[in-house]
Design an enzyme around this catalytic site. Structure first.
Site, PDB file in Angstrom:
ATOM      1  N   THR A 138       0.825  -1.197   0.000  1.00 13.66           N
ATOM      2  CA  THR A 138       0.000   0.000   0.000  1.00 13.66           C
ATOM      3  C   THR A 138       0.866   1.256   0.000  1.00 13.66           C
ATOM      4  O   THR A 138       2.011   1.232   0.487  1.00 13.66           O
ATOM      5  CB  THR A 138      -0.910   0.019   1.244  1.00 13.66           C
TER       6      THR A 138
ATOM      7  N   TYR B 162      -1.760   0.086  10.962  1.00  8.91           N
ATOM      8  CA  TYR B 162      -1.936  -0.502   9.625  1.00  8.91           C
ATOM      9  C   TYR B 162      -0.701  -0.259   8.766  1.00  8.91           C
ATOM     10  O   TYR B 162      -0.203  -1.184   8.104  1.00  8.91           O
ATOM     11  CB  TYR B 162      -3.173   0.089   8.970  1.00  8.91           C
TER      12      TYR B 162
END
Length: 354
Positions: free
Chosen positions: A131, A174
């Site tokens: 990501t 995250y």
């Protein structure tokens, strides 16, 4: 000519999720057998599983398991010709609520996959879904300026977007868990000679995306517009992302898989690039045009690690694989609108947006 094609199945972890089911569909459509490993706990994944089976029958083998279960992972990896690892905890908010669970899924689960490949199937390529959040907030307020309805970087050096040379700066649990996994995948290529590729993805959108407030924001915005729900914008709405249609994303993943010999060990940023960038407020205006409805929204505080501006420089993928985005944002939004409208029984005004 493609490389590393065999009659053995491709394993797609998280293969009933949005990107996973689109990739599994493409693989099966071109003749690959596919093992989908998914714990089937997220909204929409069971429906995606049924869709895959209805389209491809026995060519798709769905295994209900969790990547935290190393025994199940080993069983699936042993049979695979390649592994596309997409299974993950995907929400920043959930990672803040339960950092340990976030770590166990994203970091430990990825190590389980890598160890299964290293010990039991070391010639199988491993493609990993990372990501842009591994870059953290990326730029400070002093490095951006407002222009109409969006932020833009002050420096012209960022005109083409963010390259893979941007420094890593994990922000939020995250970001830490995905960044840890990202670096493990890269390092297993360097240390253990596995054939790995890391895809650091920006905003992917398209059919079969059940968008929520925490993940899949473009689909969430459009679905809220169709339902007449009010949106919450975290921040001021001028933040910018680049958007990539899932069919273009699948092209990039398959190109990397088919030419693993020339890209093994590489890390790529994957997104729509400057021409497909959009701010949150600009997207709301586009959706108002698309649906013919006002899009009610309110504002709340920025969330940890939110980036005021992120746009992908896709030149590395183009230079390595000849890949570039093909579907412009407006066209891609129409395809997502048609799918959401058919799925949720809402009508829209495509002709006003075409």
């Amino acid at each position: 000519m493609t490389e590393n094609r065999t009659d053995r199945p491709v394993l797609v972890t998280g293969g009933c999720g949005f990107i996973g089911c689109n990739l599994a569909d493409r693989l099966a459509a071109r003749g690959n057998a596919v093992i989908v490993l998914d714990n089937l706990t997220r909204a929409g994944v069971r429906e995606n599983a049924q869709w895959l089976k209805a389209r491809h029958g026995e060519r798709i083998d769905i295994v209900t398991a969790d990547i935290r279960d190393s025994i199940s992972v080993i069983g699936a990896v042993r049979e695979a010709s390649a592994v596309i690892h997409l299974a993950a905890q995907v929400a920043v908010t959930d990672s803040i609520a339960d950092p340990v669970a976030d770590f166990e899924v994203n970091a430990r689960g990825t190590v389980n996959v890598l160890e299964a490949v290293r010990l039991h199937n070391p010639t199988a390529p491993v493609l990993f879904a990372s990501t842009n959040k591994v870059y953290g907030r990326l730029i400070d307020d002093a490095q951006i300026a407002r222009a109409d309805q969006r932020y833009q970087p002050v420096s012209s050096e960022l005109a083409d977007g963010i390259t893979e040379n941007a420094p890593l700066d994990f922000y939020s649990p995250y970001g830490c868990s995905k960044g840890t996994a990202d670096q493990y995948v890269r390092d297993y290529s360097r240390v253990f000679d596995l054939q790995t590729v890391v895809m650091r993805m920006s905003c992917i959108y398209g059919p079969r995306q059940f968008g929520t407030e925490d993940q899949g924001w473009i689909a969430h915005f459009l679905l809220s517009a169709l339902r007449g729900d009010s949106l919450t914008i975290y921040g001021d709405g001028y933040q910018v992302r680049d958007a990539l249609h899932v069919s273009d994303a699948a092209d990039a993943w398959l190109a990397a898989l088919d030419h693993i010999g020339s890209v093994r060990g590489r890390v790529f940023n994957l997104g729509g690039g400057p021409s497909n960038s959009v701010s949150l407020l600009e997207l709301i205006a586009l959706l108002r045009e698309l649906t013919g409805r006002d899009v009610a929204h309110s504002f709340a505080d920025w969330r940890p690690g939110d980036q005021p501006w992120y746009v992908t420089d896709t030149s590395a993928l183009f230079n390595a694989l000849g890949w570039r985005p093909k579907i412009p944002l407006r066209e891609g939004l129409i395809s997502l609108h048609e799918w959401l409208a058919s799925r949720f029984g809402e009508s829209g005004k495509r002709e006003a947006f075409a």
